[in-house]
Scaffold this active site. Sequence first.
Site, short mmCIF file in Angstrom:
data_model
loop_
_atom_site.label_atom_id
_atom_site.label_comp_id
_atom_site.label_asym_id
_atom_site.label_seq_id
_atom_site.Cartn_x
_atom_site.Cartn_y
_atom_site.Cartn_z
N ASN A 74 -7.21 8.61 2.69
CA ASN A 74 -6.78 8.13 3.89
C ASN A 74 -7.16 8.99 5.18
OD1 ASN A 74 -4.94 6.35 5.57
ND2 ASN A 74 -4.00 8.30 6.04
N HIS B 78 -3.33 10.85 0.45
CA HIS B 78 -2.65 10.90 1.87
C HIS B 78 -2.20 11.63 2.57
CE1 HIS B 78 -1.52 7.29 4.79
NE2 HIS B 78 -1.29 8.41 5.46
N ARG C 97 0.94 -1.14 0.11
CA ARG C 97 -0.05 0.14 -0.02
C ARG C 97 1.02 1.25 0.02
NH1 ARG C 97 -3.38 3.16 4.71
NH2 ARG C 97 -3.87 4.41 3.14
N GLU D 276 7.06 10.91 10.38
CA GLU D 276 5.96 10.79 11.13
C GLU D 276 5.24 12.15 11.11
OE1 GLU D 276 3.85 8.29 11.50
OE2 GLU D 276 2.67 9.47 12.88
C1 FCB Z 1 -1.80 7.32 10.57
C2 FCB Z 1 -1.27 7.83 9.10
C3 FCB Z 1 -0.02 7.42 8.67
C4 FCB Z 1 0.86 7.08 9.76
C5 FCB Z 1 0.25 6.65 11.22
C6 FCB Z 1 1.24 6.21 12.41
O1 FCB Z 1 -2.93 8.28 11.20
O2 FCB Z 1 -2.43 7.55 8.27
O3 FCB Z 1 0.59 8.16 7.72
O4 FCB Z 1 1.49 8.54 10.23
O5 FCB Z 1 -0.73 7.26 11.42
#
Ligand code: FCB
Length: 467
Positions: free
Chosen positions: A166, A122, A77, A431
């Site tokens: 997402n 995303h 993915r 992150e």
């Molecule tokens: C989610 C996001 C992903 C990643 C995880 C830890 O909310 O979709 O991109 O940052 O958390």
Amino acid sequence: PLYGNFCEGFAWSVATASYQIEGGWRADGKGLSIWDKFAHTPLKVGNDDNGDVACDSYHKINEDVDMLRRLKVNHYRFSISWPRILPDGTTRKINEAGLNYYHHLIDALLAVNIKPQVTLYHWDLPQALQDVGGWENDTIVKRFRDYADVVFSNLGEKVKFWITINEPYNVANIGHGYGTAAPGTVIIKDFRPGTAPYIVAHNLIKAHAEAWHLYNDRYRAKQGGIVGITINSDWALPRNPYKQEDIDAARRVVEFQIGWFAHPVFNGDYNKVMKNRIRERSFAAGLPKSRLPEFTPEEVKRIKGTYDYFGFNHYTTVLAFNMDYKNLQHYDADRGVGTIHDRSWLDSGSAWLKVTPPWFRTILNFIKEEYGNPIIYITENGISERGNMNLNDIHRIHYYENYINQALKAYLLDGVDIRGYTAWTLMDNLEWATGFAEKFGLFYINRSDPSLPRIPKQSATHYATIK
Ligand code: FCB
């Protein structure tokens, strides 16, 4: 370690997202995204990290595919960077170099029998669209549909699994509510206090529905793929299980998170819990109408049923209690919930993430009951750590073993129709607002070596054996 198996053809996958791994932020005609701008603004991202280089995946297709082979996954993915394909967000100019990157990646995957699962959005919106209001401006619905059209027509021969958006909850809530993710709208200064997240969510839902219909009408017969939206949610337990108001508060957490998006997509309209709370509080705050926008009857019809599966991201659980906000302008006043963590729950490298496997089974059952036993793909699940290289990540092995075991119980014992499981994430990456410090990867990246070598953690070896 497990006592049974998932279904034949089960999708074992691992996930990434474009801004978190690609780098190449200006390569070959890519436009700017809201994350480029946000991360280049001082103090927005931890350590002032940014995704300019990230994991340099834009230049490391072979290295990335090699990791996937070692994990023995049959799916991967990843997401497409909208401004890499459409630099100013519109179809005025299509950036062929951007499309080629995804062609090469997908070809390399298919050559080793790994099927792509592609997310259209995303979080890296073209900045040019943000400049005219982004998700707050309802013209975004058509823009998103046009973008989806370009992607389906160019890549749809090879891609049979699509995720439109997402975690719309985080786009609305973090990006436009708390402001700690791009674009970082701080709603406290908004002249319509508290409304921006609801407007953004409204447009996200409509954009998803339009992309689903486009695929359904124009591409499905020829390409034969499936399209869904990925919704994220924590589970919530009442802080005091004997107190009705805490039981109600726990329910509100889930209705304001899963329900906000799943209720329209599955049933056509917002859920009653949200409608009533927001209307009530809007009036109490002296507003002439509810801050929650309404769908027209035509829109309800158009949105209802726009799914081929339920995409679900899940990480953790909270303890919820009722909280009445005096300040009704406060963004959290509508939901009216406070949350804490139980002190027995194991920590991770992320403040919000505690290790709470039993309620993975519970929330999967909730989705089954609430939304008519849909096909479910788990599109993210995982854990972080902080600090320097730690390849001996038994906390991650523990996490995956326990969460997958709960998903397996939901499948085998409770009849939840789970068709796939996706680990977050392939390798340590950016992150979001916490920068590179929070590491969710199965592979470690040595960032002090300019070639950014990918080094397997113990969990990578373990994940390869789980299937
Ligand atoms: C989610 C996001 C992903 C990643 C995880 C830890 O909310 O979709 O991109 O940052 O958390």
